[in-house]
Design a protein around this motif. Sequence first.
Motif, PDB file in Angstrom:
ATOM      1  N   GLY A  66      35.614  36.251  41.327  1.00 18.62           N
ATOM      2  CA  GLY A  66      34.600  35.188  40.624  1.00 18.62           C
ATOM      3  C   GLY A  66      34.221  35.041  39.319  1.00 18.62           C
ATOM      4  N   ALA A  67      35.477  36.107  38.795  1.00 18.22           N
ATOM      5  CA  ALA A  67      34.841  36.113  36.410  1.00 18.22           C
ATOM      6  C   ALA A  67      35.806  34.172  35.958  1.00 18.22           C
ATOM      7  N   ALA A  68      36.338  33.667  36.721  1.00 15.45           N
ATOM      8  CA  ALA A  68      36.967  32.495  36.084  1.00 15.45           C
ATOM      9  C   ALA A  68      36.107  31.605  36.522  1.00 15.45           C
ATOM     10  N   ARG A  69      35.976  30.655  35.226  1.00 16.91           N
ATOM     11  CA  ARG A  69      34.210  29.729  35.017  1.00 16.91           C
ATOM     12  C   ARG A  69      35.597  28.108  35.359  1.00 16.91           C
ATOM     13  N   ASN A  70      36.775  28.350  34.710  1.00 15.62           N
ATOM     14  CA  ASN A  70      36.977  26.784  34.366  1.00 15.62           C
ATOM     15  C   ASN A  70      38.854  27.239  34.162  1.00 15.62           C
ATOM     16  N   PRO A  71      39.512  27.166  35.410  1.00 15.96           N
ATOM     17  CA  PRO A  71      39.256  27.161  36.398  1.00 15.96           C
ATOM     18  C   PRO A  71      38.349  27.590  36.625  1.00 15.96           C
ATOM     19  N   VAL A  72      37.065  27.841  38.620  1.00 18.66           N
ATOM     20  CA  VAL A  72      36.689  28.444  39.312  1.00 18.66           C
ATOM     21  C   VAL A  72      37.484  29.118  39.790  1.00 18.66           C
ATOM     22  N   GLY A  73      37.122  30.353  39.777  1.00 14.97           N
ATOM     23  CA  GLY A  73      38.226  31.401  40.554  1.00 14.97           C
ATOM     24  C   GLY A  73      38.324  33.429  40.393  1.00 14.97           C
ATOM     25  N   ASP A  74      39.358  33.683  40.540  1.00 13.27           N
ATOM     26  CA  ASP A  74      38.971  35.208  40.156  1.00 13.27           C
ATOM     27  C   ASP A  74      40.618  35.333  39.045  1.00 13.27           C
ATOM     28  N   VAL A  75      40.166  36.592  38.740  1.00 14.77           N
ATOM     29  CA  VAL A  75      40.796  37.229  36.930  1.00 14.77           C
ATOM     30  C   VAL A  75      41.551  38.445  37.794  1.00 14.77           C
ATOM     31  N   VAL A  76      43.006  37.811  37.343  1.00 16.49           N
ATOM     32  CA  VAL A  76      43.783  39.027  38.001  1.00 16.49           C
ATOM     33  C   VAL A  76      44.354  39.335  36.445  1.00 16.49           C
ATOM     34  N   LEU A  77      44.218  40.441  35.810  1.00 20.04           N
ATOM     35  CA  LEU A  77      45.212  41.141  34.884  1.00 20.04           C
ATOM     36  C   LEU A  77      46.435  42.481  35.647  1.00 20.04           C
ATOM     37  N   CYS A  78      47.028  42.722  34.448  1.00 21.45           N
ATOM     38  CA  CYS A  78      48.515  43.235  34.465  1.00 21.45           C
ATOM     39  C   CYS A  78      49.387  43.725  34.040  1.00 21.45           C
ATOM     40  N   ASP A  79      50.247  44.729  33.341  1.00 25.69           N
ATOM     41  CA  ASP A  79      51.123  44.871  32.419  1.00 25.69           C
ATOM     42  C   ASP A  79      52.451  45.118  33.211  1.00 25.69           C
ATOM     43  N   VAL A  80      53.501  44.180  32.827  1.00 23.21           N
ATOM     44  CA  VAL A  80      54.500  43.462  33.144  1.00 23.21           C
ATOM     45  C   VAL A  80      56.008  44.738  32.052  1.00 23.21           C
TER      46      VAL A  80
END
Length: 309
Positions: A37-51
Amino acid sequence: MDTMLHLRLITPPNKTDEVVRLIEKTVGTTHLVVMAGAARNPVGDVVLCDVAREAGDELIGVLRASGLDETGSIAVENIDLSLSKRAEKAEAEAPGEGADAVLWEHLAEATHEESTLSITYIAFITLATMIAACGVVLDNAILIVGAMAVGPEFGPLAGFSTAIVQRHPRLALRSLTALLVGFAVAMAVTVGFSLLMDSLGYFTEAKLEAERPNTAFVYAPDAFSFIVAVLAGIAGTLSLTSAKSGALVGVAISVTTVPAAANAAVALSYGDTKQTVGSTEQLLLNLLGIILAGTLTLLFQKWLWSKPR
């Protein structure tokens, strides 16, 4: 640790679990973070990763195949420094070498920007051609090198090669338009510049027709012209795809494209058909050599990374 990528993803809540599974299945990923629920525009989840860079193209490909670029967001950044044993382990597990990996999405985006016909592009190629015109009349190799460094024509050349390999007709048309219109405008302006310089007494036909040991090569195409263009095309393409080279190094090694165009323009202003034709042949030969080399280099890299590891 300079071959890791950081991904910031915005995912619709109903796709987050799928995205996390795709990341976890990709060899070479680490530092996975999910912020519901961290994202506001667009509304959604934020996923972080390193690759690891060598696994980045595969991960970005599966994320785009899932439709995340349409329903959410995919942002990719280079990591300049990562002090982490997990990152070292992820990079060691990923197949191949990060410096050799090709990020096709990044390549397409970079060449798209560099091959767009814009006022800035026209300004740079025109200024480069005018500088080269001074170089050929004065037989000054330093000015020729300077013009080669200013000229932006490697961008659309690389874009055209990328378009061929990726079967991207819009990029091909955009790149070809930038090349043709750019050189046409630059040469037309340089003809006028040459006439102005002649009226002021700085350019003379005698200087153009005199022996020019440093710059005569720009209107005398031969086998070496093509060979050097091919080598420059390979080097320039590798500069785009490699993590160990700055973007568009090829701009500074565009051989005799701009100088040949400049010599053709100056010769045309004096009615010298021989030098005009010779310079035009040199220009076309170099453009062909760079495009051919760039295309074959990208095809080889694509084939190399498609092999099982």
